[in-house]
Design an enzyme around this catalytic site. Structure first.
Site, PDB file in Angstrom:
ATOM      1  N   GLN A  10       0.823  -1.199   0.000  1.00 34.18           N
ATOM      2  CA  GLN A  10       0.000   0.000   0.000  1.00 34.18           C
ATOM      3  C   GLN A  10       0.864   1.258   0.000  1.00 34.18           C
ATOM      4  OE1 GLN A  10      -3.241  -0.422   2.675  1.00 34.18           O
ATOM      5  NE2 GLN A  10      -3.845   1.719   2.612  1.00 34.18           N
ATOM      6  N   SER A  87       4.461  -6.299   2.687  1.00 30.49           N
ATOM      7  CA  SER A  87       3.168  -6.201   3.368  1.00 30.49           C
ATOM      8  C   SER A  87       2.061  -6.761   2.480  1.00 30.49           C
ATOM      9  CB  SER A  87       2.902  -4.749   3.774  1.00 30.49           C
ATOM     10  OG  SER A  87       1.773  -4.645   4.604  1.00 30.49           O
ATOM     11  N   LEU A  88       1.155  -5.927   2.002  1.00 26.22           N
ATOM     12  CA  LEU A  88       0.116  -6.367   1.078  1.00 26.22           C
ATOM     13  C   LEU A  88       0.705  -7.154  -0.084  1.00 26.22           C
ATOM     14  CD1 LEU A  88      -2.719  -6.197  -0.363  1.00 26.22           C
ATOM     15  CD2 LEU A  88      -1.902  -4.021  -1.296  1.00 26.22           C
ATOM     16  N   ARG A 112      -9.114  -7.458   4.678  1.00 26.77           N
ATOM     17  CA  ARG A 112      -7.921  -7.040   5.426  1.00 26.77           C
ATOM     18  C   ARG A 112      -7.883  -5.524   5.566  1.00 26.77           C
ATOM     19  NH1 ARG A 112      -2.434  -5.700   3.888  1.00 26.77           N
ATOM     20  NH2 ARG A 112      -0.839  -6.564   5.301  1.00 26.77           N
ATOM     21  N   HIS A 195       1.185  -2.613  11.088  1.00 26.05           N
ATOM     22  CA  HIS A 195       2.321  -3.423  11.537  1.00 26.05           C
ATOM     23  C   HIS A 195       2.837  -3.049  12.933  1.00 26.05           C
ATOM     24  CE1 HIS A 195       2.460  -5.583   7.801  1.00 26.05           C
ATOM     25  NE2 HIS A 195       2.425  -4.443   7.149  1.00 26.05           N
ATOM     26  N   GLN A 244       1.066 -11.627  10.131  1.00 27.75           N
ATOM     27  CA  GLN A 244       1.714 -10.505   9.460  1.00 27.75           C
ATOM     28  C   GLN A 244       1.195  -9.135   9.881  1.00 27.75           C
ATOM     29  OE1 GLN A 244       0.519  -8.844   5.835  1.00 27.75           O
ATOM     30  NE2 GLN A 244       2.280  -9.631   4.700  1.00 27.75           N
TER      31      GLN A 244
END
Length: 316
Positions: A10, A87-88, A112, A195, A244
Site C-alpha cells: 500500500q 506487506s500487502l 484485510r 504493523h 503478518q
C-alpha cells in the site's frame, strides 16, 4: 542470471494504474475482468479513472494494487527463482506463485483493509519514516519510551539500512519525529498505524478468513515478511499471513538473504510504482553487491524488462 520478483504494498497506488496493461495485453484484461466479477463492482474503472479519494480508501487500495500487480505478472509471462512482497505485496506474490486463488485473494485483502482501518479510530494512529538514523538509536529511543509511557510506539518496517518506519499512537509517533536524531523524519500519509500491536484486533478478525482458504504449495519459493525466510509450502504461507498484520515487515533481511543466499542478480518490481526498487538499490549498495533493477507497471516498462531478460538469457 537469477531473477527475483518483488511486489509492492500500500502506498504505490495512483489513478490510471494498470490501464496500459489492460489495453495492450489480453491476459491482463482478463485479470481485470475476473476482479470485477469477484468483487462485485468495477474495480478496473476505479484503477483507471478514480476518483483518487475513493481509490485511497484502504478497502479499495489493497485489492486494486493486488489486481494491477497480478495483471502485470500475467502479462510479463516469466517465472522467477524466488519472490517476495512488501506487506500487502506478499498476497500478490502468493497469487503469482499459485498458492492462493486470485479471486479469493482479492476478497481477502479487501477484508484485510477493512479490518485494519477499523482496528484504530481515524486520527488516533500514525506512521513515520525515519531516515539516516541507526537501527540501534531508533531501538534505544523506543525502549526508553516503552518504560515511561503506555503509548504504543514500535518499528513497523525495516525497509533499508537507511530507512525505518515506526508505527503507533499518533502523539507518540509525532513526538518521535521531533526527537529522534535522524537525517529526516516524516509522517506518512496513511490512515492507520499498520504493523504494530494496535493492529491485533484486525489480525484476529482476519485469521479465520485466511483459514477458510485452501493454500497450495507455491510454484517458486516465497520470502515471508514476518520471518524473512523462504517458504515452500501452502501451510507455511497461511501461518505467516496470519501473523503478518501486527508484526514488522523485515524487508532489509529479506533482500539481504536473496543477495547472499540465493545469488539474485536481477530484481523485477511487479506492480505500480518503484518504491521497492529504491529500497533494494540502497540495500544492495550497503552489501556491496551489484544488481540490475527492473519494473513492470505499464507496456513500456514491461517490454524493456522482457527484452532485458531475453538478452541476458540468450547470452548465457
Amino acid at each position: 542470471m537469477k531473477i527475483a520478483f518483488v511486489f509492492p504494498g500500500q502506498g504505490s497506488q495512483a489513478v490510471g494504474m494498470g490501464r496500459d496493461l489492460y489495453e495492450t495485453y489480453p491476459v491482463a484484461r482478463e485479470a481485470f475482468e475476473q476482479a470485477n466479477e469477484a468483487l462485485g463492482f468495477d474495480i478496473a474503472r476505479l484503477c483507471f479513472q478514480g476518483p483518487e479519494q475513493e481509490l485511497m480508501l484502504t478497502t479499495n487500495t489493497q485489492p486494486a494494487i493486488l489486481l494491477v500487480s497480478y495483471a502485470a505478472y500475467r502479462a510479463l509471462g516469466h517465472t522467477p527463482a524466488v519472490a517476495a512482497g512488501h506487506s500487502l505485496g506478499e498476497y500478490s506474490a502468493l497469487v503469482a506463485a499459485g498458492s492462493v486463488p486470485f479471486a479469493d485473494a482479492l476478497k481477502l485483502v479487501r477484508a484485510r483493509g477493512q479490518f485494519m482501518q477499523e482496528a484504530v479510530p481515524v486520527g488516533e494512529g500514525a506512521m513515520a519514516a525515519i531516515m539516516g538514523a541507526s537501527l540501534e538509536d531508533v531501538r534505544r529511543y523506543l525502549d526508553e519510551r516503552a518504560t515511561s509511557s503506555d503509548r504504543v510506539l514500535e518499528i513497523a518496517n525495516y525497509n533499508s539500512p537507511q530507512q525505518i518506519v515506526i508505527s503507533g499512537h499518533r502523539d507518540a509517533v509525532e513526538r518521535a519525529v521531533r526527537e529522534i536524531r535522524a537525517t529526516r523524519a516524516v509522517l506518512l500519509p496513511v490512515s492507520a498505524p499498520f504493523h504494530c500491536r494496535l493492529m491485533k484486533p484486525a489480525e484476529q478478525r482476519l485469521a479465520p478468513e485466511i483459514e477458510k482458504i485452501s493454500f497450495a504449495d507455491p510454484r517458486f519459493p516465497i520470502y515471508t515478511n514476518v520471518d524473512a525466510r523462504r517458504i515452500a509450502s501452502g501451510e507455511q504461507a497461511k501461518r505467516a499471513l496470519q501473523r503478518q498484520v501486527s508484526r514488522p515487515v523485515r524487508w532489509t533481511e529479506t533482500i539481504q538473504k536473496m543477495l547472499r543466499d540465493d545469488g539474485i542478480t536481477h530484481f523485477v518490481e511487479i506492480g505500480p510504482g518503484k518504491v521497492l526498487s529504491g529500497l533494494i538499490r540502497r540495500i544492495a549498495k550497503a552489501e556491496g553487491i551489484p544488481v540490475v533493477l527492473l519494473n513492470v507497471e505499464d507496456r513500456q516498462s514491461l517490454e524493456k524488462t522482457r527484452a532485458t531478460i531475453q538478452a541476458a538469457t540468450s547470452s548465457l
